[in-house]
Write a protein that holds these residues in place. Structure first.
Motif, PDB file in Angstrom:
ATOM      1  N   ALA A 270     -49.036  24.208  24.477  1.00 24.50           N
ATOM      2  CA  ALA A 270     -49.064  22.796  24.099  1.00 24.50           C
ATOM      3  C   ALA A 270     -49.682  22.618  22.718  1.00 24.50           C
ATOM      4  O   ALA A 270     -49.161  21.869  21.883  1.00 24.50           O
ATOM      5  CB  ALA A 270     -49.833  21.988  25.149  1.00 24.50           C
ATOM      6  N   GLU A 271     -50.785  23.297  22.474  1.00 22.43           N
ATOM      7  CA  GLU A 271     -51.444  23.191  21.169  1.00 22.43           C
ATOM      8  C   GLU A 271     -50.556  23.729  20.053  1.00 22.43           C
ATOM      9  O   GLU A 271     -50.520  23.165  18.959  1.00 22.43           O
ATOM     10  CB  GLU A 271     -52.789  23.918  21.201  1.00 22.43           C
ATOM     11  CG  GLU A 271     -53.826  23.202  22.045  1.00 22.43           C
ATOM     12  CD  GLU A 271     -55.107  24.003  22.241  1.00 22.43           C
ATOM     13  OE1 GLU A 271     -55.214  25.140  21.734  1.00 22.43           O
ATOM     14  OE2 GLU A 271     -56.004  23.474  22.920  1.00 22.43           O
ATOM     15  N   ALA A 272     -49.813  24.799  20.335  1.00 18.38           N
ATOM     16  CA  ALA A 272     -48.907  25.363  19.330  1.00 18.38           C
ATOM     17  C   ALA A 272     -47.769  24.400  19.019  1.00 18.38           C
ATOM     18  O   ALA A 272     -47.409  24.205  17.846  1.00 18.38           O
ATOM     19  CB  ALA A 272     -48.353  26.703  19.802  1.00 18.38           C
ATOM     20  N   TYR A 273     -47.196  23.774  20.053  1.00 13.02           N
ATOM     21  CA  TYR A 273     -46.132  22.793  19.825  1.00 13.02           C
ATOM     22  C   TYR A 273     -46.645  21.611  19.016  1.00 13.02           C
ATOM     23  O   TYR A 273     -45.980  21.138  18.101  1.00 13.02           O
ATOM     24  CB  TYR A 273     -45.551  22.304  21.144  1.00 13.02           C
ATOM     25  CG  TYR A 273     -44.499  23.197  21.746  1.00 13.02           C
ATOM     26  CD1 TYR A 273     -43.547  23.836  20.954  1.00 13.02           C
ATOM     27  CD2 TYR A 273     -44.428  23.390  23.115  1.00 13.02           C
ATOM     28  CE1 TYR A 273     -42.576  24.646  21.506  1.00 13.02           C
ATOM     29  CE2 TYR A 273     -43.461  24.198  23.676  1.00 13.02           C
ATOM     30  CZ  TYR A 273     -42.541  24.825  22.872  1.00 13.02           C
ATOM     31  OH  TYR A 273     -41.586  25.619  23.415  1.00 13.02           O
ATOM     32  N   LEU A 274     -47.837  21.119  19.359  1.00 11.36           N
ATOM     33  CA  LEU A 274     -48.398  19.985  18.630  1.00 11.36           C
ATOM     34  C   LEU A 274     -48.673  20.364  17.175  1.00 11.36           C
ATOM     35  O   LEU A 274     -48.362  19.594  16.263  1.00 11.36           O
ATOM     36  CB  LEU A 274     -49.675  19.490  19.307  1.00 11.36           C
ATOM     37  CG  LEU A 274     -50.357  18.294  18.645  1.00 11.36           C
ATOM     38  CD1 LEU A 274     -49.435  17.073  18.611  1.00 11.36           C
ATOM     39  CD2 LEU A 274     -51.665  17.959  19.360  1.00 11.36           C
ATOM     40  N   ALA A 275     -49.218  21.552  16.939  1.00 10.01           N
ATOM     41  CA  ALA A 275     -49.505  21.992  15.571  1.00 10.01           C
ATOM     42  C   ALA A 275     -48.215  22.121  14.764  1.00 10.01           C
ATOM     43  O   ALA A 275     -48.162  21.717  13.591  1.00 10.01           O
ATOM     44  CB  ALA A 275     -50.263  23.315  15.593  1.00 10.01           C
ATOM     45  N   ALA A 276     -47.173  22.651  15.381  1.00 10.49           N
ATOM     46  CA  ALA A 276     -45.894  22.811  14.669  1.00 10.49           C
ATOM     47  C   ALA A 276     -45.293  21.456  14.318  1.00 10.49           C
ATOM     48  O   ALA A 276     -44.836  21.245  13.188  1.00 10.49           O
ATOM     49  CB  ALA A 276     -44.920  23.633  15.513  1.00 10.49           C
ATOM     50  N   LEU A 277     -45.305  20.526  15.273  1.00  9.31           N
ATOM     51  CA  LEU A 277     -44.760  19.198  15.004  1.00  9.31           C
ATOM     52  C   LEU A 277     -45.603  18.481  13.951  1.00  9.31           C
ATOM     53  O   LEU A 277     -45.061  17.849  13.035  1.00  9.31           O
ATOM     54  CB  LEU A 277     -44.689  18.371  16.290  1.00  9.31           C
ATOM     55  CG  LEU A 277     -44.184  16.942  16.128  1.00  9.31           C
ATOM     56  CD1 LEU A 277     -42.777  16.907  15.526  1.00  9.31           C
ATOM     57  CD2 LEU A 277     -44.213  16.221  17.473  1.00  9.31           C
ATOM     58  N   THR A 278     -46.913  18.592  14.051  1.00  8.73           N
ATOM     59  CA  THR A 278     -47.801  17.960  13.073  1.00  8.73           C
ATOM     60  C   THR A 278     -47.506  18.480  11.675  1.00  8.73           C
ATOM     61  O   THR A 278     -47.451  17.708  10.709  1.00  8.73           O
ATOM     62  CB  THR A 278     -49.274  18.198  13.461  1.00  8.73           C
ATOM     63  OG1 THR A 278     -49.508  17.601  14.744  1.00  8.73           O
ATOM     64  CG2 THR A 278     -50.228  17.601  12.447  1.00  8.73           C
ATOM     65  N   SER A 279     -47.275  19.776  11.547  1.00 10.92           N
ATOM     66  CA  SER A 279     -46.964  20.367  10.249  1.00 10.92           C
ATOM     67  C   SER A 279     -45.676  19.796   9.660  1.00 10.92           C
ATOM     68  O   SER A 279     -45.619  19.436   8.478  1.00 10.92           O
ATOM     69  CB  SER A 279     -46.857  21.887  10.388  1.00 10.92           C
ATOM     70  OG  SER A 279     -46.491  22.472   9.173  1.00 10.92           O
TER      71      SER A 279
ATOM     72  N   PRO B  61     -42.828  -1.605   8.075  1.00 13.92           N
ATOM     73  CA  PRO B  61     -43.827  -0.546   8.179  1.00 13.92           C
ATOM     74  C   PRO B  61     -44.192  -0.265   9.638  1.00 13.92           C
ATOM     75  O   PRO B  61     -44.298  -1.184  10.461  1.00 13.92           O
ATOM     76  CB  PRO B  61     -45.026  -1.082   7.406  1.00 13.92           C
ATOM     77  CG  PRO B  61     -44.786  -2.532   7.225  1.00 13.92           C
ATOM     78  CD  PRO B  61     -43.331  -2.800   7.412  1.00 13.92           C
ATOM     79  N   ARG B  62     -44.367   1.022   9.931  1.00 13.83           N
ATOM     80  CA  ARG B  62     -44.735   1.457  11.279  1.00 13.83           C
ATOM     81  C   ARG B  62     -45.790   2.549  11.181  1.00 13.83           C
ATOM     82  O   ARG B  62     -45.933   3.226  10.170  1.00 13.83           O
ATOM     83  CB  ARG B  62     -43.521   2.025  12.035  1.00 13.83           C
ATOM     84  CG  ARG B  62     -42.414   1.030  12.306  1.00 13.83           C
ATOM     85  CD  ARG B  62     -42.848   0.022  13.365  1.00 13.83           C
ATOM     86  NE  ARG B  62     -41.754  -0.843  13.777  1.00 13.83           N
ATOM     87  CZ  ARG B  62     -41.589  -2.089  13.381  1.00 13.83           C
ATOM     88  NH1 ARG B  62     -42.417  -2.620  12.504  1.00 13.83           N
ATOM     89  NH2 ARG B  62     -40.594  -2.819  13.825  1.00 13.83           N
ATOM     90  N   TRP B  63     -46.519   2.729  12.270  1.00 14.68           N
ATOM     91  CA  TRP B  63     -47.469   3.817  12.409  1.00 14.68           C
ATOM     92  C   TRP B  63     -46.931   4.731  13.490  1.00 14.68           C
ATOM     93  O   TRP B  63     -46.481   4.267  14.543  1.00 14.68           O
ATOM     94  CB  TRP B  63     -48.852   3.275  12.768  1.00 14.68           C
ATOM     95  CG  TRP B  63     -49.494   2.623  11.586  1.00 14.68           C
ATOM     96  CD1 TRP B  63     -50.443   3.169  10.786  1.00 14.68           C
ATOM     97  CD2 TRP B  63     -49.200   1.331  11.035  1.00 14.68           C
ATOM     98  NE1 TRP B  63     -50.757   2.302   9.770  1.00 14.68           N
ATOM     99  CE2 TRP B  63     -50.012   1.164   9.901  1.00 14.68           C
ATOM    100  CE3 TRP B  63     -48.330   0.300  11.389  1.00 14.68           C
ATOM    101  CZ2 TRP B  63     -49.985   0.021   9.119  1.00 14.68           C
ATOM    102  CZ3 TRP B  63     -48.293  -0.831  10.616  1.00 14.68           C
ATOM    103  CH2 TRP B  63     -49.119  -0.972   9.490  1.00 14.68           C
ATOM    104  N   VAL B  64     -46.965   6.026  13.215  1.00 18.22           N
ATOM    105  CA  VAL B  64     -46.443   7.033  14.134  1.00 18.22           C
ATOM    106  C   VAL B  64     -47.612   7.879  14.613  1.00 18.22           C
ATOM    107  O   VAL B  64     -48.477   8.270  13.820  1.00 18.22           O
ATOM    108  CB  VAL B  64     -45.398   7.934  13.434  1.00 18.22           C
ATOM    109  CG1 VAL B  64     -44.914   9.032  14.357  1.00 18.22           C
ATOM    110  CG2 VAL B  64     -44.231   7.100  12.918  1.00 18.22           C
ATOM    111  N   ALA B  65     -47.635   8.173  15.910  1.00 16.91           N
ATOM    112  CA  ALA B  65     -48.683   9.018  16.482  1.00 16.91           C
ATOM    113  C   ALA B  65     -48.047  10.031  17.419  1.00 16.91           C
ATOM    114  O   ALA B  65     -47.072   9.717  18.108  1.00 16.91           O
ATOM    115  CB  ALA B  65     -49.691   8.165  17.248  1.00 16.91           C
ATOM    116  N   VAL B  66     -48.587  11.235  17.426  1.00 19.03           N
ATOM    117  CA  VAL B  66     -48.196  12.250  18.406  1.00 19.03           C
ATOM    118  C   VAL B  66     -49.465  12.810  19.034  1.00 19.03           C
ATOM    119  O   VAL B  66     -50.534  12.826  18.413  1.00 19.03           O
ATOM    120  CB  VAL B  66     -47.333  13.386  17.809  1.00 19.03           C
ATOM    121  CG1 VAL B  66     -46.002  12.846  17.322  1.00 19.03           C
ATOM    122  CG2 VAL B  66     -48.049  14.127  16.711  1.00 19.03           C
ATOM    123  N   SER B  67     -49.338  13.242  20.275  1.00 16.53           N
ATOM    124  CA  SER B  67     -50.494  13.730  21.011  1.00 16.53           C
ATOM    125  C   SER B  67     -50.036  14.627  22.146  1.00 16.53           C
ATOM    126  O   SER B  67     -48.890  14.541  22.593  1.00 16.53           O
ATOM    127  CB  SER B  67     -51.273  12.545  21.586  1.00 16.53           C
ATOM    128  OG  SER B  67     -52.398  12.976  22.318  1.00 16.53           O
TER     129      SER B  67
END
Length: 162
Positions: free
Chosen positions: A66-75, A130-136
């Motif tokens: 999960a952390e790897a997927y989040l880090a990849a998407l964040t990048s 304008p929008r704000w995007v968040a991932v978690s």
């Protein structure tokens, strides 16, 4: 990760309701695939494999995945929109988010016990302004799958007081 980033982009292209109650998105599969409510849309992007039992090797592997997927998407999203900022959900975990009104987006994340930090960009351009995007990534219970979600909001996603 390109497909997941494309799913975030597609979410950004959709309008968000101005008001009204929060409701689940229609889904072809059983279960929850997303929600929408006053000023936001929330979408399930990825779910880890199911496993049972207390934390151990399987839990550790799912957490690392999960952390790897989040880090990849964040990048990928950092490349698209610039550096993200982190918005903690800790005030909700500690019960210190105050007695005032809670943004419907935060209320929905809490309803699913998704208390992982939010990686936030914005404002970013969209067809709707304008929008704000968040991932978690979050997990509602020790033996529940990890869930990666994306949210789009028409108001700034700021850390709640407390």
């Amino acid at each position: 990760m390109t497909g997941t980033a494309a799913a975030v982009g597609a979410l950004l292209d959709l309008p968000v309701p101005e008001d009204g109650p929060t409701r689940w998105e229609p889904s072809r599969a059983e279960g929850w695939s997303g929600s929408l409510g006053a000023g936001f849309r929330l979408r399930l992007l990825w779910e880890s494999r199911a496993y049972f039992g207390v934390p151990g090797p399987e839990w550790d592997a799912a957490q690392e995945e999960a952390e790897a997927y989040l880090a990849a998407l964040t990048s990928v999203l950092d490349e698209r929109w610039g550096p993200h900022r982190v918005v903690s959900m800790g005030a909700f975990v500690r019960g210190g988010a105050g007695d005032g009104p809670v943004l419907p987006l935060f209320a929905e994340l809490c309803a699913f016990d998704l208390y992982g930090d939010l990686m936030v960009w914005g404002p970013v351009g969209s067809p709707h302004g304008p929008r704000w995007v968040a991932v978690s990534v979050g997990q509602c219970d020790e033996d529940a799958p990890h869930l990666m979600v994306a949210a789009v909001s028409d108001v700034p996603v700021e850390e709640p007081p407390g």
